[in-house]
Scaffold this active site. Structure first.
Site, mmCIF file in Angstrom:
data_model
loop_
_atom_site.group_PDB
_atom_site.id
_atom_site.type_symbol
_atom_site.label_atom_id
_atom_site.label_comp_id
_atom_site.label_asym_id
_atom_site.label_seq_id
_atom_site.Cartn_x
_atom_site.Cartn_y
_atom_site.Cartn_z
ATOM 1 N N GLU A 124 70.166 -28.072 28.200
ATOM 2 C CA GLU A 124 70.749 -28.205 29.533
ATOM 3 C C GLU A 124 70.894 -29.656 29.971
ATOM 4 O OE1 GLU A 124 69.513 -24.493 32.347
ATOM 5 O OE2 GLU A 124 67.870 -25.722 31.661
ATOM 6 N N ARG B 118 74.649 -26.866 43.677
ATOM 7 C CA ARG B 118 75.443 -25.647 43.495
ATOM 8 C C ARG B 118 76.749 -25.902 42.738
ATOM 9 N NH1 ARG B 118 73.623 -21.664 47.018
ATOM 10 N NH2 ARG B 118 75.563 -20.542 46.736
ATOM 11 N N ASN C 293 83.671 -19.935 48.559
ATOM 12 C CA ASN C 293 82.768 -19.797 47.425
ATOM 13 C C ASN C 293 82.913 -18.361 46.928
ATOM 14 O OD1 ASN C 293 80.621 -19.668 45.678
ATOM 15 N ND2 ASN C 293 79.045 -19.831 47.250
ATOM 16 N N GLY C 294 83.146 -18.176 45.650
ATOM 17 C CA GLY C 294 83.310 -16.819 45.124
ATOM 18 C C GLY C 294 84.594 -16.714 44.320
ATOM 19 N N HIS D 44 64.359 -16.327 7.885
ATOM 20 C CA HIS D 44 65.553 -15.513 7.635
ATOM 21 C C HIS D 44 66.842 -16.253 8.007
ATOM 22 C CE1 HIS D 44 63.030 -12.133 6.659
ATOM 23 N NE2 HIS D 44 62.355 -12.316 7.786
ATOM 24 N N CYS E 103 79.242 -23.502 44.039
ATOM 25 C CA CYS E 103 80.019 -24.058 45.142
ATOM 26 C C CYS E 103 79.146 -24.054 46.394
ATOM 27 C CB CYS E 103 81.291 -23.297 45.456
ATOM 28 S SG CYS E 103 82.450 -23.234 44.109
ATOM 29 N N LYS F 207 65.852 -25.911 27.982
ATOM 30 C CA LYS F 207 65.673 -27.097 28.829
ATOM 31 C C LYS F 207 66.304 -28.319 28.174
ATOM 32 C CE LYS F 207 64.808 -25.762 31.551
ATOM 33 N NZ LYS F 207 65.016 -24.807 32.463
ATOM 34 N N GLU G 7 62.662 -21.106 26.127
ATOM 35 C CA GLU G 7 62.821 -21.882 27.365
ATOM 36 C C GLU G 7 62.797 -23.387 27.073
ATOM 37 O OE1 GLU G 7 63.862 -21.431 30.204
ATOM 38 O OE2 GLU G 7 63.075 -23.069 31.410
ATOM 39 N N LYS H 216 73.341 -24.578 39.772
ATOM 40 C CA LYS H 216 72.031 -23.952 39.927
ATOM 41 C C LYS H 216 72.127 -22.498 40.366
ATOM 42 C CE LYS H 216 67.409 -24.897 41.050
ATOM 43 N NZ LYS H 216 67.046 -24.787 39.638
ATOM 44 N N TRP I 147 82.250 -25.889 41.981
ATOM 45 C CA TRP I 147 82.019 -25.595 40.560
ATOM 46 C C TRP I 147 83.215 -24.754 40.153
ATOM 47 C CZ3 TRP I 147 81.439 -21.490 37.182
ATOM 48 C CH2 TRP I 147 80.809 -21.761 35.961
HETATM 49 C C1 G6P Z 1 71.891 -20.994 36.291
HETATM 50 C C2 G6P Z 1 70.839 -22.081 36.413
HETATM 51 C C3 G6P Z 1 69.594 -21.679 35.615
HETATM 52 C C4 G6P Z 1 69.090 -20.333 36.068
HETATM 53 C C5 G6P Z 1 70.191 -19.264 35.999
HETATM 54 C C6 G6P Z 1 69.763 -17.984 36.691
HETATM 55 O O1 G6P Z 1 72.378 -20.955 35.002
HETATM 56 O O2 G6P Z 1 71.344 -23.322 35.952
HETATM 57 O O3 G6P Z 1 68.578 -22.650 35.809
HETATM 58 O O4 G6P Z 1 68.005 -19.953 35.277
HETATM 59 O O5 G6P Z 1 71.360 -19.721 36.665
HETATM 60 O O6 G6P Z 1 69.593 -18.246 38.056
HETATM 61 P P1 G6P Z 1 68.625 -17.479 39.010
HETATM 62 O O7 G6P Z 1 68.785 -18.152 40.344
HETATM 63 O O8 G6P Z 1 69.105 -16.062 39.043
HETATM 64 O O9 G6P Z 1 67.262 -17.585 38.487
#
Ligand code: G6P
Length: 614
Positions: free
Chosen positions: A494, A27, A101-102, A510, A2, A491, A487, A609, A75
């Site tokens: 996502e 956000r 926000n929160g 396995h 948010c 990616k 990772e 994010k 969000w």
């Molecule tokens: C969200 C984002 C990710 C990020 C994660 C942790 O899920 O979409 O890209 O890796 O949060 O965020 P941070 O800011 O703590 O790295």
């Protein structure tokens, strides 16, 4: 998670708010809204489901004149994304509007009490409860908005950043924070308010980060006043921003994500600057130099993080154990906080977070601090909560990352963890001076090597067409390449919404081996390292089952190249530096697959994010 924007001044309130919301859209982007207080004693609230552009279209024919306003991009936590659940929320009498926000954890209790007093609710949100509570207190106690906000917040359990405006008072904006970020931009006769500084960086570089438990009283033509919940005045600590406006724009790229992938030679150079000195022979990390005894005496290192930062943390384990011979544990912050963790005073806890605001990571830090451990933060956002809550730390210095899928922040985190490991090894003398210098010299070459990897761009774009319609992917790696596989898979998931699983290559037999067929590509990360011969066998196992293989190998590779259907070559590097080099082609691969599928790579569905809720 948010985004909040607020503005009080002589500028065009609506334009400033909307532009600010666009900057904060990373956000959250499931609904958006504005509340504008005019001179006519009215608050106009416009809000819609969907992105900020939907809100703009909705507002096109509305009266937008105003003196002060607040805005929000959401969000969803409480209640589905909808016009009604979108912020701002307002009190039933329409006297106040609020953005939040929160999460208000005790909102049900507060709501029940308000229902008994006859309040009616229109949305499913915890925020509306706060709006009604503030107004109920204001009316019942016949007090000012500021006093009502203070009294209401004393009853609240949970996390919040809020901004509140009042119908008859176009000269006042009240804001408060607890565990959710809020920063006030100090302009010339104008004030800005936002979840981070990006919405106002072109108007002012002077800002004040609100601290937990603080309430800001922003009044026209008066100095900013900050008090706490007990009405004790706080000191105003003005920070000058280093951010520039060009860092927040796409700079000719179609998406932030692509821009951020291509920025990596520069961001890695910025990350290394001043930290690898004497031509690679010495590593200089201030956060380590200032607390040498903590790193010298550490019996164990615990890394806490979420998402991509957790993958960087897993690489940190390989790096720290290899170079410093200290046992390392890597924990998801969300699990760690509720796992009744055993933490000792001679543990060093490393918290990794791009945003510096992730709620679970912040909670893990608090637990570690309470147990007496030394807590070190690795973050990107200067002035964010994690650097402020940790005893020492290191910024990754990669500049604002706007694309929701992390790319340059990941390589920055891995680089900082590499440098941190070298610095601790230097201190504990677990590596010889010569070994440190060998890696140090190679680190200095990383930006140039990443640039070379980026030359694969056109090849990867073409190759992506072959893979676009696959429904499942397997990403395999061993040793340093295993976290890279995780990772790479994340990616792809996502941004393209294709299911992808990252696995240790040897563990594949396995279980996941049962999935292998021509339809499911296996992306195998196999640079020349001490496990190379081992992974050759794993490649053969995939091949023997008719798997379709894309291999990332070191330039000049012959063995795996012969077995794989598609090959991407990266420059040779010392083993501990291969993750930075091999993760870049995987970022490009996900980007192009998502583009081919017509997905919104910068704002993938359901994601945000900065995750400031549990
Ligand atoms: C969200 C984002 C990710 C990020 C994660 C942790 O899920 O979409 O890209 O890796 O949060 O965020 P941070 O800011 O703590 O790295």
């Amino acid at each position: 998670m948010c985004g909040i924007v607020g503005y009080l001044g002589e500028g065009n309130v609506y334009d400033i708010l909307i532009k600010g919301l666009h900057r904060l859209e990373y956000r959250g982007y499931d609904s958006a809204g504005v509340a504008l207080v005019g001179n006519d004693g009215k608050i106009n609230i416009f809000k819609t489901k969907g992105k900020v552009s939907n809100l703009e279209a909705f507002c096109a024919d509305k009266c937008l004149d105003s003196k002060v306003g607040i805005a929000h991009t959401r969000w969803a936590t409480h209640g589905e994304p909808s016009d009604t659940n979108a912020h701002p929320h307002y009190s039933e009498d329409g006297n106040i509007a609020i953005v939040h926000n929160g999460t208000i954890e005790n909102y049900k209790l507060l709501k029940d009490a308000l229902l008994q007093h006859g309040c009616k609710f229109h949305s499913d949100t915890d925020t509306e409860v706060l709006a009604q509570l503030i107004e109920y207190i204001r009316v019942t106690n016949k007090c000012s908005l500021l006093s009502a906000v203070r009294q209401a917040l004393k009853q609240v359990v949970g996390a919040y950043a809020i901004a509140v405006v009042e119908k008859d008072n176009p000269d006042t904006l009240i804001a408060a924070r607890q565990s959710s970020p809020l920063v006030i931009g100090m302009g010339d006769g104008e004030f800005f308010l936002a979840s981070d500084a990006t919405p106002f960086v072109e108007y002012t570089k002077e800002c004040v980060y609100l601290k937990d438990g603080e309430i800001a009283e922003i009044r026209r033509n008066e100095p900013l006043k900050i008090t706490n919940l007990d009405n004790v005045e706080a000191e105003i600590d003005v920070t000058t921003l280093q951010m520039s406006i060009s860092q927040l724009e796409k700079g000719g790229y179609p998406h932030f994500m692509l821009k951020e992938i291509f920025e990596q030679p520069d961001t890695l150079r910025d990350c290394i600057r001043g930290r690898v000195v004497e031509r690679g022979a010495r590593i200089n990390i201030n956060g380590v130099n200032d607390h040498k005894e903590k790193f010298l005496n550490a019996k164990r290192i615990i890394i806490v993080a979420c998402g991509t930062s957790w993958h960087a943390g897993l690489l940190g384990k390989y790096l720290l154990q290899d170079m410093c011979r200290i046992p390392v544990e890597v924990e998801y912050a969300s699990e760690f906080r509720y796992s009744n963790p055993v933490i000792n005073e001679d543990d060093v806890v490393i918290a990794i977070s791009q945003s510096g605001e992730t709620a679970d990571t912040l909670a893990a830090i608090q637990i570690a601090k309470n147990a007496g451990a030394f807590v070190f933060g690795i973050s990107n956002v200067v002035g964010s909560s994690i650097p402020r809550e940790t005893y020492s730390g290191c910024y990754i210095h990669v500049g604002p990352e706007i694309g929701v899928a992390s790319t340059k922040a990941f390589t920055g985190q891995v680089m900082v963890l590499t440098l941190l490991s070298l610095a601790i090894a230097q201190l504990r003398q677990t590596m010889t001076q010569e070994q440190i210098a060998d890696v140090g010299k190679a680190v200095l070459k990383i930006p140039t090597y990443v640039k070379r990897v980026l030359e694969l761009n056109a090849k990867i774009e073409r190759m992506s067409l072959i893979f676009t319609y696959a429904r499942n992917f397997l990403y395999l790696g061993r040793g340093y390449s295993y976290p890279v596989a995780l990772e790479g898979a994340l990616k792809l998931k996502e941004i393209s919404y294709i299911h992808a699983e990252g696995y240790p290559a040897a563990e594949m037999k396995h279980g996941p081996i049962a999935l292998i067929d021509r339809e499911m590509p296996s992306v195998i990360i196999a640079p020349k390292d001490h496990l190379y011969e081992k992974i050759v066998s794993n490649v053969q196992q995939v091949k023997a089952r008719g798997g379709n293989i894309l291999a990332i190998v070191t330039e000049g590779d012959t063995e795996i190249s012969k077995l794989a259907d598609h090959v991407l070559e990266v420059p040779e590097m010392p083993e501990c530096l291969t993750p930075i080099i091999t993760s870049v082609p995987l970022q490009l691969l996900s980007y192009y697959i998502a583009i081919n599928k017509g997905k919104d790579v910068d704002m993938p569905r359901n994601l945000a994010k900065s995750v400031t809720v549990e």
